[in-house]
Every structure is written in C-alpha cells, then in structure tokens.
Design an enzyme around this catalytic site. Structure first.
Site, PDB file in Angstrom:
ATOM      1  N   SER A 192       0.793  -1.237   0.000  1.00  0.00           N
ATOM      2  CA  SER A 192       0.000   0.000   0.000  1.00  0.00           C
ATOM      3  C   SER A 192       0.822   1.283   0.000  1.00  0.00           C
ATOM      4  CB  SER A 192      -0.952   0.011   1.203  1.00  0.00           C
ATOM      5  OG  SER A 192      -2.077  -0.800   0.948  1.00  0.00           O
ATOM      6  N   LYS A 195       0.354   3.812  -2.767  1.00  0.00           N
ATOM      7  CA  LYS A 195      -0.669   4.862  -2.719  1.00  0.00           C
ATOM      8  C   LYS A 195      -0.030   6.258  -2.646  1.00  0.00           C
ATOM      9  CE  LYS A 195      -4.476   2.235  -0.586  1.00  0.00           C
ATOM     10  NZ  LYS A 195      -3.897   0.883  -0.434  1.00  0.00           N
ATOM     11  N   SER A 369      -5.941   3.720   4.253  1.00  0.00           N
ATOM     12  CA  SER A 369      -5.391   2.906   3.167  1.00  0.00           C
ATOM     13  C   SER A 369      -6.524   2.270   2.358  1.00  0.00           C
ATOM     14  CB  SER A 369      -4.462   1.813   3.727  1.00  0.00           C
ATOM     15  OG  SER A 369      -3.642   1.293   2.706  1.00  0.00           O
TER      16      SER A 369
END
Length: 538
Positions: A192, A195, A369
C-alpha cells in the site's frame, strides 16, 4: 421625671448619649426600631424651682424643622378621656421619631448607607498576563544531520533479522542529501505504500477543490430514471448526520429526496457505469480480496465503497456495487425494477450530490489505506489526461504524470493504484523522492505546493489511521513524531514517511522488508527503525 425634657441631638452636644438603635440593610433604606410609648399615668408633680437653661445655638438641619415640645407645668392634668392618650406624650413620641429619622439621614449620608453601589471589599483582580501564541513550521534551521550520525543510530535496528532482506533510504529534504541507503534503487513490492504515488499523481493533476458527482437523470422510457456514476465511491447509505468510513460523504437519501421533489412517476431505476472501462479487478488480485473486505470491483458508482457495514473499514464487500446502489435508490423511490442502462444524451437532471473535495479524498485514502478510493482516484487521473479509465489506463496515467514532474520511474512497474497486486514493483528511492518534494521547507521546488497535502494525509504514529494501534510495544519513542504510510501483503511489510528528529529537523524515510516472519513482529521492527530516527541529534 426630670424637670426638662431630654431630646436626642444631631449637633454633638451630648456625646455621651448613644444614638437610637438603627438596623441598616443595604441597598434598602435603613429601618429603625423604636419602642412604642407607654400609656401615661397621672402623676402629681411637686413644685420645684427651675434653673434657667442656656439656649444652645440653633443647628441647621436640611430637613423638616424640629418640633418644639410644650413645657410641662406644675398643674395636674385632668384624666384623659377613654381611648385617648395624653397629648404631651403623643407629641413627644412624634418628636422623637422625627429627630431620630433626621439624625439617621445625616449619619447615613455621611457613612454611605444609602449608596446604591456597595463599596468594594476586595481589590480588583490584576489584568491577565500577556500571552503570545505562534505556530512555527518545520524548517531548515535545525542542526543538519550527518550521514555518519544517521548510520550510527540505525545500525542496531537495521540489523534486526526480522527485517531481512531490507531495503531503504533516509533523506534530508532541506538539502536533498541521502543520509542512509541500502538497496534503495532495487524495485520491490511496495504493497500500500504505492498509494503515495497514486495520491501524488492526483494532487499534481486534479484541482484540489474539485468534487465527483452522482446524478439521477430522466430515462429514455416513460417512468424510468438513470443513476449515473460520476466516480464517487463514498456515497453513503446512512442517513444524514451519521458518519461512515468516509467523512463528509453525500447520501443516497438526499439524492432520492431530490428525485421525488422533481415530480413524475418513477417505475424503474437504471444504473449507468459507462464512465469507467475494463474489468473491475486488477491482475494479481486474490479472489478472496472482495469477500475478505479489502476491495470491491471498481465501478463509478457505489455505496460506502461496496461495504456491507459502512462504519467498518475491513468488512465484507459486494461484488456488484453499482447494482446495489441502484437497488437502494429504488427502495427509497418505492419501486422494485432495477436494470443496467445508459443515460440519454442531454437528459434532464432530477438530482445530484457531490463528494468531498479531492484533497480530502486523498487524505481519507491515505489514512485508512482505502483501496477502492485509491483505484477510483487513479482512474480519474486517467480521464483527466484523456486515457482509458481502466487499470491499464490508470497505471499509465500515474506513470506519465510523475515522470513529467521529474521523478524517475524507469525501474518501476505499476499494475494498480492501491498496491493490492503483488505484481507492482517500486524502488524505495522513488517513494522517498516523492515525499522529499512534498517536504521541502520552502518554495524552491515548484512541486511542493501541490504535494504538501500528501504529508498531512500521512497517519500519525500511535494517533491516527493505520498507525493508530502501533508504536506502543515497539518504537514508542516515535509515537506522535513519525508520520508514515504503511504497506502489508503476504511476506511484505513497508513503511514510508517523515519524522522530526530531536534537533527539529524533518527527515524522509522509506523502508521495505520482505521477511515471511510474523507480521506484527516485522511491523514492530520497522517501527523501531523509524523511531530511531526520532532520537537522532546527529
């Protein structure tokens, strides 16, 4: 009985006599208690020589004149009629009352008994001490860290076997100098932390105040309406005032109310998902990701990111989010017929609601997230650049935007915008480069102004988002000082963000570990690594 009457005086000629008893209660006028006169009994007074009295000088009293009592003679007064008192005593009592009131008025005036405002008995409080409030931004005026100092504080935590193999880099954003590095140019699975790249591309491309709308328009068939997806996956199924995982989300209730207010009979609800193209899931996503609550198939209209429970982050998701949203609208309009469709060109708009602004959506996706929000944001970047709003088009758009702004993606592989795919490969240096541009202490870098919201969107260690429950057992020294984006997949743990060291200098870091050990312990080792930078006065 004395030969001469004795009267209270007001000019001090009888200082040994106490004035009449007076009870004073401020601010009301003073009251006086005077014994009632006793009924007189006839008394025979024997003759007695009377010495001549020396008259006192007249005293001026600014009130009614004092009555002069009649002299008492030697003769015996005749008995008073029944029910009447003797006149001398009546006049004497009245005179006593008048003089007493006059004396009270003078004394009361001198003593301030009749003042409407009581005299203060305590001193007035001192004025408050002057207070000067100021907020000082993080700048470049702290003691610059040295590479040797940073290597020293990271030597122990970086050698933890739970992190092996470990890659990463630490940068001073004020100078752009790398203070610690280990395999930072090797592409690794970011999970993640990718991102950071998606959010940066959105902030560099989209107007930070722009919003995504969801509309209902009149359909081509009589009685039909069309729910048109506009790229907002945060539309809330809860009533107004109830918060979902997406703060500030518009509600389906509001949209339905607007449609009802527009009038006309509704017999069918259609849903239009033509804004996006391609499959709803990306290459490399696990089949359990949707029922497991990590993501929903990406469509331009859905409720609560496809969650069954809008108040929980990781909870089972629907595999048909657009259809579920249309069914919810239909229930609120009192119809049951729902089908896929396309809005007619130039159709009358019956209702429209809008999402939170882009910068708040970026903060939301970074804090929790959120995979759905990251994927829709990447597709909106693709649409803004004229590319196909699919996984392939979104990945290309993110790559193009970052490359045009001077970031090196030559070794990076981007498959999706969320990092759910293990096929994503990104070097730690790329993550640090983007954060360094956002963290510059001045406006020397033209990218900084647009990327600054990226820093405030990062979760706070031990305080918010995906770091709220961390930095307790491990890395407690970084609690409140570290802000970072987390990343977790099977045998992948990453952490990239910023930390303020004890000299007041901001440092950027990106750490990537690929150890198959227990996730909680590997995360703890990463937290210790970032917390060690906080202790750096180096």
């Amino acid at each position: 009985m004395p030969d001469d009457p004795s009267w209270p005086t007001v000019d001090g000629d009888e200082v040994d006599r106490e004035p009449p008893t007076v009870q004073v209660r401020r601010p009301e006028p003073p009251t006086m208690r005077i014994p009632a006169p006793v009924r007189a009994t006839p008394v025979r007074v024997p003759p007695k020589p009377v010495a001549p009295a020396t008259a006192a000088p007249p005293t001026e009293i600014k009130s009614e004149p004092e009555p002069v009592p009649e002299p008492i003679t030697e003769r015996e007064d005749p008995p008073a009629p029944a029910g009447r008192r003797k006149r001398p005593f009546v006049l004497g009592a009245a005179a006593v009352l008048v003089v007493a009131l006059a004396g009270t008025a003078v004394v009361g005036t001198q003593q301030g008994w009749f003042d409407t405002t009581p005299a203060p008995t305590t001193a007035a409080p001192l004025p408050p001490a002057p207070v000067s409030l100021s907020v000082k931004g993080v700048g470049a005026d702290g003691t610059p860290p040295t590479a040797a100092g940073v290597r020293s504080v990271l030597a122990g935590p970086a050698a933890n076997g739970l992190l092996a193999p470990l890659t990463g880099v630490v940068v001073d954003p004020a100078t752009g100098t790398a203070l610690w590095n280990q395999g930072e140019t090797t592409p690794q699975t970011p999970a993640s932390t990718i991102k950071i790249l998606t959010a940066a591309a959105a902030l560099l491309t989209l107007d930070h105040t722009s919003q995504f709308s969801t509309k209902v328009v009149r359909g081509a068939q009589p009685g039909s309406v069309v729910l048109v997806g506009g790229g907002d996956p945060t539309l809330s199924s809860l009533p107004a005032g109830q918060t979902t995982v997406y703060p500030g989300a518009a509600t389906i209730d509001d949209l339905a109310a607007q449609v009802r207010a527009a009038g006309g009979q509704v017999t069918q609800v259609q849903y239009d998902v033509s804004r996006y193209a391609g499959p709803g899931t990306a290459p490399g996503w696990h089949p359990d990701d949707v029922p497991g609550g990590y993501v929903a198939p990406i469509e331009p209209v859905m409720l609560d990111g496809g969650r069954e429970d809008p108040t929980k982050d990781e909870v089972r998701r629907t595999s048909t989010p657009a259809a579920v949203a249309a069914q919810a609208l239909a229930r609120r309009l009192g119809v049951t017929a729902v089908a896929a469709g396309v809005a007619p060109p130039g159709a009358q708009v019956l209702g429209e609601v809008k999402s939170a602004p882009v910068d708040r959506l970026v903060e939301n996706l970074m804090q929790i997230s959120d995979n759905v929000l990251a994927e829709t944001m990447a597709r909106e970047v693709a649409k803004a650049r004229g590319l196909e709003p699919s996984f392939a088009g979104a990945a290309q758009a993110v790559r193009d935007v970052l490359t045009e702004h001077g970031f090196d993606l030559s070794t990076a592989t981007i498959v999706d915008g969320s990092g759910l795919s293990p096929n994503d490969k990104v070097p730690a240096k790329l993550l640090a480069d983007v954060l360094t541009a956002a963290a510059k202490p001045d406006a020397s870098d033209p990218r900084t102004a647009k990327l600054r919201p990226l820093l405030t969107a990062l979760p706070v260690a031990g305080g918010s988002g995906t770091l709220a429950g961390r930095y307790e057992q491990w890395g407690a020294g970084g609690r409140g000082w570290v802000r970072a984006k987390t990343g977790t997949l099977t045998a992948v743990n990453t952490l990239a963000g910023v930390v303020l060291d004890t000299d007041g200098r901001l440092l950027v870091f990106a750490f990537m570990s690929f150890n198959a050990g227990e996730t909680a312990r590997v995360r703890g080792a990463l937290d210790e690594l970032a917390a060690a930078l906080r202790s750096c006065g180096c």
